[in-house]
Design a protein around this motif. Structure first.
Motif, PDB file in Angstrom:
ATOM      1  N   MET A 205       0.841  -1.201   0.000  1.00 35.33           N
ATOM      2  CA  MET A 205       0.000   0.000   0.000  1.00 35.33           C
ATOM      3  C   MET A 205       0.874   1.248   0.000  1.00 35.33           C
ATOM      4  O   MET A 205       2.044   1.192   0.398  1.00 35.33           O
ATOM      5  N   THR A 206       0.306   2.352  -0.436  1.00 36.27           N
ATOM      6  CA  THR A 206       1.013   3.628  -0.407  1.00 36.27           C
ATOM      7  C   THR A 206       0.923   4.231   0.989  1.00 36.27           C
ATOM      8  O   THR A 206       0.131   3.778   1.828  1.00 36.27           O
ATOM      9  N   ALA A 207       1.708   5.276   1.224  1.00 34.89           N
ATOM     10  CA  ALA A 207       1.679   5.954   2.520  1.00 34.89           C
ATOM     11  C   ALA A 207       0.288   6.538   2.781  1.00 34.89           C
ATOM     12  O   ALA A 207      -0.222   6.485   3.908  1.00 34.89           O
ATOM     13  N   LYS A 208      -0.330   7.102   1.742  1.00 42.20           N
ATOM     14  CA  LYS A 208      -1.662   7.686   1.892  1.00 42.20           C
ATOM     15  C   LYS A 208      -2.680   6.622   2.255  1.00 42.20           C
ATOM     16  O   LYS A 208      -3.536   6.825   3.128  1.00 42.20           O
ATOM     17  N   GLU A 209      -2.601   5.475   1.590  1.00 43.28           N
ATOM     18  CA  GLU A 209      -3.541   4.388   1.871  1.00 43.28           C
ATOM     19  C   GLU A 209      -3.387   3.896   3.307  1.00 43.28           C
ATOM     20  O   GLU A 209      -4.372   3.583   3.975  1.00 43.28           O
ATOM     21  N   TRP A 210      -2.134   3.849   3.792  1.00 41.07           N
ATOM     22  CA  TRP A 210      -1.898   3.421   5.172  1.00 41.07           C
ATOM     23  C   TRP A 210      -2.493   4.422   6.161  1.00 41.07           C
ATOM     24  O   TRP A 210      -3.112   4.037   7.143  1.00 41.07           O
ATOM     25  N   ARG A 211      -2.295   5.732   5.881  1.00 42.74           N
ATOM     26  CA  ARG A 211      -2.840   6.770   6.764  1.00 42.74           C
ATOM     27  C   ARG A 211      -4.366   6.691   6.829  1.00 42.74           C
ATOM     28  O   ARG A 211      -4.963   6.862   7.892  1.00 42.74           O
ATOM     29  N   GLU A 212      -4.990   6.459   5.692  1.00 45.21           N
ATOM     30  CA  GLU A 212      -6.452   6.369   5.648  1.00 45.21           C
ATOM     31  C   GLU A 212      -6.954   5.139   6.405  1.00 45.21           C
ATOM     32  O   GLU A 212      -8.011   5.168   7.022  1.00 45.21           O
ATOM     33  N   LYS A 213      -6.156   4.086   6.365  1.00 45.37           N
ATOM     34  CA  LYS A 213      -6.528   2.844   7.039  1.00 45.37           C
ATOM     35  C   LYS A 213      -6.236   2.900   8.538  1.00 45.37           C
ATOM     36  O   LYS A 213      -6.892   2.219   9.329  1.00 45.37           O
ATOM     37  N   ASN A 214      -5.234   3.726   8.932  1.00 45.25           N
ATOM     38  CA  ASN A 214      -4.820   3.804  10.335  1.00 45.25           C
ATOM     39  C   ASN A 214      -4.761   5.264  10.808  1.00 45.25           C
ATOM     40  O   ASN A 214      -3.682   5.781  11.121  1.00 45.25           O
ATOM     41  N   PRO A 215      -5.893   5.946  10.856  1.00 46.36           N
ATOM     42  CA  PRO A 215      -5.898   7.386  11.185  1.00 46.36           C
ATOM     43  C   PRO A 215      -5.323   7.710  12.565  1.00 46.36           C
ATOM     44  O   PRO A 215      -4.664   8.731  12.735  1.00 46.36           O
ATOM     45  N   LEU A 217      -3.027   5.909  14.377  1.00 44.55           N
ATOM     46  CA  LEU A 217      -1.579   5.696  14.364  1.00 44.55           C
ATOM     47  C   LEU A 217      -0.872   6.791  13.569  1.00 44.55           C
ATOM     48  O   LEU A 217       0.226   7.220  13.914  1.00 44.55           O
ATOM     49  N   ALA A 218      -1.510   7.251  12.500  1.00 45.16           N
ATOM     50  CA  ALA A 218      -0.905   8.256  11.622  1.00 45.16           C
ATOM     51  C   ALA A 218      -0.676   9.588  12.316  1.00 45.16           C
ATOM     52  O   ALA A 218       0.120  10.406  11.850  1.00 45.16           O
ATOM     53  N   LYS A 219      -1.357   9.800  13.452  1.00 45.44           N
ATOM     54  CA  LYS A 219      -1.174  11.055  14.183  1.00 45.44           C
ATOM     55  C   LYS A 219       0.233  11.149  14.776  1.00 45.44           C
ATOM     56  O   LYS A 219       0.738  12.246  15.031  1.00 45.44           O
ATOM     57  N   ASN A 220       0.853   9.998  15.016  1.00 42.60           N
ATOM     58  CA  ASN A 220       2.154   9.986  15.696  1.00 42.60           C
ATOM     59  C   ASN A 220       3.283   9.368  14.883  1.00 42.60           C
ATOM     60  O   ASN A 220       4.373   9.144  15.411  1.00 42.60           O
ATOM     61  N   GLY A 221       3.049   9.066  13.608  1.00 46.78           N
ATOM     62  CA  GLY A 221       4.127   8.486  12.807  1.00 46.78           C
ATOM     63  C   GLY A 221       3.623   7.968  11.480  1.00 46.78           C
ATOM     64  O   GLY A 221       2.481   8.230  11.077  1.00 46.78           O
ATOM     65  N   ASN A 222       4.474   7.230  10.781  1.00 50.29           N
ATOM     66  CA  ASN A 222       4.084   6.640   9.507  1.00 50.29           C
ATOM     67  C   ASN A 222       4.205   5.118   9.584  1.00 50.29           C
ATOM     68  O   ASN A 222       4.567   4.571  10.621  1.00 50.29           O
ATOM     69  N   MET A 223       3.917   4.447   8.475  1.00 50.85           N
ATOM     70  CA  MET A 223       3.893   2.981   8.505  1.00 50.85           C
ATOM     71  C   MET A 223       5.254   2.390   8.861  1.00 50.85           C
ATOM     72  O   MET A 223       5.339   1.345   9.502  1.00 50.85           O
ATOM     73  N   ARG A 224       6.326   3.097   8.510  1.00 49.76           N
ATOM     74  CA  ARG A 224       7.663   2.588   8.810  1.00 49.76           C
ATOM     75  C   ARG A 224       7.977   2.675  10.301  1.00 49.76           C
ATOM     76  O   ARG A 224       8.759   1.886  10.819  1.00 49.76           O
ATOM     77  N   ASP A 225       7.366   3.629  10.975  1.00 47.94           N
ATOM     78  CA  ASP A 225       7.577   3.754  12.421  1.00 47.94           C
ATOM     79  C   ASP A 225       6.925   2.608  13.186  1.00 47.94           C
ATOM     80  O   ASP A 225       7.337   2.281  14.297  1.00 47.94           O
ATOM     81  N   TYR A 226       5.905   1.998  12.582  1.00 49.57           N
ATOM     82  CA  TYR A 226       5.149   0.962  13.279  1.00 49.57           C
ATOM     83  C   TYR A 226       5.464  -0.454  12.790  1.00 49.57           C
ATOM     84  O   TYR A 226       4.879  -1.415  13.264  1.00 49.57           O
ATOM     85  N   THR A 227       6.387  -0.572  11.855  1.00 56.11           N
ATOM     86  CA  THR A 227       6.689  -1.893  11.324  1.00 56.11           C
ATOM     87  C   THR A 227       7.656  -2.648  12.223  1.00 56.11           C
ATOM     88  O   THR A 227       8.213  -2.096  13.174  1.00 56.11           O
TER      89      THR A 227
END
Length: 297
Positions: A205-215, A217-227
Motif C-alpha cells: 500500500m502507499t503511505a496515503k492508503e496506510w494513513r487512511e486505514k490507520n488514522p 496511528l498516523a497522528k504519531n508516525g508513519n507505517m515505517r515507524d510501526y513496522t
C-alpha cells in the motif's frame, strides 16, 4: 527533541533520574540530580555548582581531553578575567555557547528536557551534592549498563538509523537520475512517488492508503515507524536495490515488479532466521519496558 531519542530512568535512592543517549553515550540529567538538593529550583543548584572555581577547572579539563573542538581561547578568557569574582556565574547554556562544550547538554525552549551531562561530569556533580548520593547513582548507572532490555533498545534504534542512512542513497539516486529533468513541483511529487514504490513493493500500500486505514496511528508516525524489524531490514535492502535500478534507467513499473519479487524472496529467506527472531523478541521486551515506564510516570 526527536521522538526516537533513546531515554530511560534510574531509581537512585527513590529519586527518578533520567538518562538520555547522545552520540552513542549515555548522558545523565543534572536537572534531576539537582532536585535532590532543591526540588523547586534545580537550575539554580546547577549554576551555583558550575560557578565554583573547582568545577570550572574540572569541566574545562574534561573538555580539553575529550573535545577536539573545545574553544580553549574562550575558556582561558573566562578563567583569567571572570572566575573567582563574587559576581561570576556560569550557566550550562553560557558554558556551551562560549566554549563549544560537549560534556554538558542543555537546550531551552518549550519542550526543554533540562540539563544533561556526561557521566564523568554527572558523577562529579552528584559527589558535590552528597558523596552517599553519588555512590547510589554509580551503582544504578552500572546496573543500567548491564540491563539487556536497554542495550537491545540501543540496537533497535541503530536499525532504524541504518534504514534512514540507506534512504539517503535512495533519494540521491532519484536526484541524480530522475529529478534533473523535472520542475520543482514535479520533483516534490517524484520523491514521494518513489518512496511509495518501496511501500507498495514491501507493504502492499502507499503511505496515503496506510494513513487512511490507520488514522489514529498516523497522528504519531508513519507505517515505517510501526513496522517490525524484519520489514525494516528488507526495506533497507530494497532502498539500495532501487537506487541501483534507477541508475540503470529501468522504468518505474518494471522496478516495482522486481522490488516486489525481491521483497518476497527476502521475506521467505529471513522470516525464520534465528537472528531476526531473537531481535524481534527483544523488540517486544523493549516495548513492554517502555509501556511500564510511561505508566509509572
Amino acid at each position: 527533541m526527536k521522538n526516537n531519542l533513546i531515554q530511560t530512568e534510574l531509581d537512585v535512592n527513590n529519586n527518578k533520574i533520567r538518562v538520555m543517549r547522545i552520540n552513542d553515550v549515555d548522558y545523565i540529567s543534572l536537572t534531576d540530580l539537582a532536585k535532590y538538593s532543591n526540588p523547586e529550583n534545580p537550575a539554580n543548584v546547577i549554576i551555583h555548582w558550575m560557578s565554583n572555581k573547582g568545577t570550572f577547572d574540572y569541566i574545562g579539563l574534561w573538555e580539553q581531553l575529550n573535545n577536539d573542538n573545545f574553544n580553549f581561547t574562550e575558556f582561558s578568557e573566562i578563567k583569567n578575567k571572570e572566575v573567582g569574582y563574587a559576581s561570576f556565574t556560569l550557566s550550562p547554556k553560557r558554558w556551551i555557547d562560549r566554549t563549544n562544550a560537549i560534556g554538558i547538554y542543555s537546550k531551552g525552549g518549550k519542550y526543554s528536557l533540562g540539563t544533561f551531562a556526561h557521566p564523568d561530569i554527572a558523577f562529579e556533580f552528584a559527589s558535590w551534592l552528597s558523596p552517599e548520593f553519588k555512590l547510589y547513582l554509580i551503582k544504578e548507572f552500572e546496573r543500567l549498563k548491564r540491563n539487556e532490555s536497554y542495550q537491545y533498545k540501543i540496537e533497535w534504534n541503530a536499525n532504524r538509523i541504518l534504514s534512514k542512512v540507506n534512504y539517503v542513497v535512495h533519494t540521491d539516486a532519484i536526484k541524480n537520475f530522475i529529478v534533473p529533468t523535472l520542475t520543482e513541483e514535479q520533483k516534490r511529487f517524484v520523491y514521494a512517488e518513489e518512496t511509495d514504490v518501496l511501500n507498495v513493493a514491501l507493504f502492499g500500500m502507499t503511505a496515503k492508503e496506510w494513513r487512511e486505514k490507520n488514522p489514529e496511528l498516523a497522528k504519531n508516525g508513519n507505517m515505517r515507524d510501526y513496522t517490525d524489524l524484519l520489514h525494516l531490514v528488507i526495506l533497507s535492502n530494497l532502498e539500495i536495490i532501487n537506487a541501483s535500478l534507477i541508475s540503470d534507467n529501468i522504468s518505474q513499473s518494471e522496478r516495482l515488479i522486481k522490488l516486489n519479487n525481491n521483497a518476497r524472496m527476502q521475506m521467505e529467506a529471513l522470516r525464520n532466521n534465528k537472528n531476526i527472531k531473537d531481535l524481534e523478541l527483544l523488540q517486544e521486551k523493549i516495548n513492554e519496558n517502555n509501556k511500564v515506564l510511561i505508566e509509572n510516570k
